[in-house]
Motif scaffolding. Structure first.
Motif, PDB file in Angstrom:
ATOM      1  N   ASP A  62      12.635  -5.774 -19.933  1.00 25.90           N
ATOM      2  CA  ASP A  62      12.464  -6.223 -18.551  1.00 25.90           C
ATOM      3  C   ASP A  62      13.792  -6.759 -18.036  1.00 25.90           C
ATOM      4  O   ASP A  62      14.750  -6.952 -18.789  1.00 25.90           O
ATOM      5  N   GLY A  63      13.864  -6.966 -16.740  1.00 22.37           N
ATOM      6  CA  GLY A  63      15.123  -7.339 -16.103  1.00 22.37           C
ATOM      7  C   GLY A  63      15.729  -8.611 -16.656  1.00 22.37           C
ATOM      8  O   GLY A  63      16.941  -8.688 -16.899  1.00 22.37           O
ATOM      9  N   ASP A  64      14.905  -9.638 -16.868  1.00 25.08           N
ATOM     10  CA  ASP A  64      15.420 -10.925 -17.352  1.00 25.08           C
ATOM     11  C   ASP A  64      16.022 -10.794 -18.747  1.00 25.08           C
ATOM     12  O   ASP A  64      17.109 -11.317 -19.022  1.00 25.08           O
ATOM     13  N   ALA A  65      15.310 -10.100 -19.636  1.00 26.17           N
ATOM     14  CA  ALA A  65      15.791  -9.956 -21.016  1.00 26.17           C
ATOM     15  C   ALA A  65      17.080  -9.143 -21.071  1.00 26.17           C
ATOM     16  O   ALA A  65      18.002  -9.463 -21.826  1.00 26.17           O
ATOM     17  N   ILE A  66      17.149  -8.080 -20.255  1.00 26.47           N
ATOM     18  CA  ILE A  66      18.354  -7.239 -20.223  1.00 26.47           C
ATOM     19  C   ILE A  66      19.542  -8.026 -19.691  1.00 26.47           C
ATOM     20  O   ILE A  66      20.646  -7.983 -20.248  1.00 26.47           O
ATOM     21  N   TRP A 404      15.133  -4.813  -9.706  1.00 24.81           N
ATOM     22  CA  TRP A 404      14.880  -4.342 -11.074  1.00 24.81           C
ATOM     23  C   TRP A 404      15.333  -5.341 -12.132  1.00 24.81           C
ATOM     24  O   TRP A 404      14.884  -5.305 -13.278  1.00 24.81           O
ATOM     25  N   ARG A 405      16.195  -6.265 -11.743  1.00 21.14           N
ATOM     26  CA  ARG A 405      16.656  -7.287 -12.685  1.00 21.14           C
ATOM     27  C   ARG A 405      15.780  -8.538 -12.652  1.00 21.14           C
ATOM     28  O   ARG A 405      16.030  -9.499 -13.368  1.00 21.14           O
ATOM     29  N   LEU A 415      18.651  -3.038  -5.872  1.00 17.77           N
ATOM     30  CA  LEU A 415      17.961  -1.885  -6.454  1.00 17.77           C
ATOM     31  C   LEU A 415      16.560  -2.290  -6.897  1.00 17.77           C
ATOM     32  O   LEU A 415      16.391  -3.257  -7.639  1.00 17.77           O
ATOM     33  N   CYS A 416      15.561  -1.545  -6.434  1.00 19.61           N
ATOM     34  CA  CYS A 416      14.162  -1.858  -6.749  1.00 19.61           C
ATOM     35  C   CYS A 416      13.524  -0.712  -7.536  1.00 19.61           C
ATOM     36  O   CYS A 416      13.842   0.453  -7.306  1.00 19.61           O
TER      37      CYS A 416
END
Length: 451
Positions: A62-66, A404-405, A415-416
């Motif tokens: 997911d965005g947070d982990a990345i 997305w983040r 970016l979505c």
């Protein structure tokens, strides 16, 4: 803008040598039962290799982990090198330093199309650079070589951006990756052979060593293929998206034979009052009357007898009755188009009410009774609000609260990820579907009595 810039230089363009990359979703391969092709080496792949070496891969997708994992990598690199390095677009020297220090492939930003060359091409290029190359600059290296057609063609094949000035080829951004890829380096402002240059002789008779493997050995770092798979593709043309129509396009599947003229106009045929057309015979189980209509005059539903015959239809009366049933007080549309004859098994005409409503809303019926719109199905997983012409506030109302983040959606250039239930359509399609929706509303309310 980019479009305006393109128009300015279009007459100066001699050849387009590369069209870039295309993202094909995994589902397309599954749906078409195709073998999964090798992907090009991109940043998202490279950063995960680096994260793997540093043991800080994202804990989940997911965005947070990345984002957290990339932040961790940046801090480790900054600590190891004593300075901050842009991991998405490092300097050429930093790109090689990262590969050498952590044992990861060369950053994809400096990948060239080495796999498009033969081993002989690489050797000829290396010898030419060694004998004729001049390097300038320290922090931003620049390579100058005499213009040579064969070398020029090789640089184009490699995707090396360059300029030509005064009979010389000037390379800046890709100068260092090109030099290292040829087994050379820069010492005291000159090109010199490295010990790795001997690889040319060592691998001369080894057919297993292709150009990419050869360049990896020459450069001292692993080089991944920039474009291992190539496909032919045609771009979808949004301006060609349009309603799917029969020729001529009818509003209702009601047979008028040749009584409606070339355009099969219902009102023209109705001027004849009674017309003779081929239609299926249906019977009412309540009053026993036979008719061509789905609904009997007594209000009951009819069933097909399986018989098809020429029938006399008082079209003027049927049209007036249809107008009254749907409560259309205003004048009927000038052009309500029918068909010469129906092609269904029972040859049951559509109710004229549907044709009146379709004509009012300017939508057309296809031969199977559906309303269709044809457009290209282009794979799309992400989008930016500014690209699809939708305001951020509108997207938030539709449930797009984060990019997305995982960051709050506030700007048009974020970016979505496209939600699974959503599609992006052309304005032409949206306008037509709005007309279809209004037609369906009227049909449910005025014809079926719902609402």
């Amino acid at each position: 803008s980019d479009v305006e810039d393109a128009k300015k230089i279009k007459d100066e363009v001699l050849e387009i040598v590369d069209l870039g990359e295309i993202l094909i979703p995994f589902g397309e391969f599954i749906e078409n039962n195709a073998l999964l092709s090798d992907a090009s080496y991109v940043y998202e792949w490279w950063i995960q290799e680096l994260q793997g070496k540093l043991k800080c891969l994202p804990s989940k997708n997911d965005g947070d982990a990345i984002a957290k994992s990339e932040e961790t990598v940046s801090k480790i690199v900054e600590k190891d090198f004593g300075r901050e390095i842009d991991l998405q677009k490092p300097d050429p020297e930093d790109a090689f330093a990262l590969s050498e220090h952590y044992g990861v492939p060369l950053h994809p930003y400096y990948n060239l199309f080495w796999h498009d060359l033969s081993r002989e091409d690489v050797e000829q290029l290396a010898v030419f650079l060694l004998e004729n190359g001049e390097v300038h600059g320290d922090k931003e290296l620049m390579l100058r070589i005499p213009r040579d057609k064969q070398v020029k063609d090789t640089l184009v094949e490699l995707g090396v951006l360059h300029k030509e000035r005064g009979g010389r080829i000037i390379i800046d951004g890709y100068a260092y990756p090109l030099i290292r890829g040829c087994g050379l380096d820069v010492e005291n402002g000159k090109l010199v052979e490295t010990p790795r240059f001997s690889v040319f002789k060592e691998s001369l008779d080894d057919e297993r060593v292709d150009a990419t493997e050869l360049v990896s050995r020459l450069s001292g770092v692993t080089i991944r293929k920039r474009s291992p798979s190539r496909i032919g593709a045609r771009m979808g043309r949004p301006e060609k998206a349009s309603p799917r129509k029969m020729r001529p396009p009818p509003h209702v599947l009601f047979p008028v034979g040749n009584f409606g003229g070339n355009q099969r106009l219902i009102r023209v045929a109705a001027e004849k009052e009674t017309i003779q057309v081929e239609a299926g015979v249906r019977r009412c189980n309540v009053c026993g009357k036979t008719t061509f209509k789905v609904t009997c005059d007594c209000g009951a539903h009819t069933v097909s007898t399986g018989k098809i015959m020429m029938q006399d239809i008082n079209l003027r009366k049927e049209l007036n009755d249809a107008q009254k049933r749907i409560g259309t007080i205003m004048q009927l549309p000038d052009k309500i188009k029918g068909v010469i004859g129906t092609i269904s098994r029972d040859k049951t005409p559509e109710p004229l009410e549907k044709g009146i409503l379709r004509a009012q809303h300017e939508v057309y019926v296809f031969k199977d009774g559906t309303i269709r719109f044809d457009m290209t199905d282009a794979p799309l997983t992400h989008f930016k609000p500014c690209e699809i012409g939708v305001k951020v506030d509108t997207l938030r109302k539709l449930g797009y609260l984060h990019d997305w983040r995982g960051q709050p959606l506030e700007k048009e250039d974020q970016l979505c990820e496209l939600k699974v239930q959503d599609v992006v359509v052309s304005k032409t399609c949206a306008e037509y579907l709005m007309r279809v929706s209004r037609f369906v509303d009227d049909l449910l309310e005025k014809f079926y009595g719902i609402g």
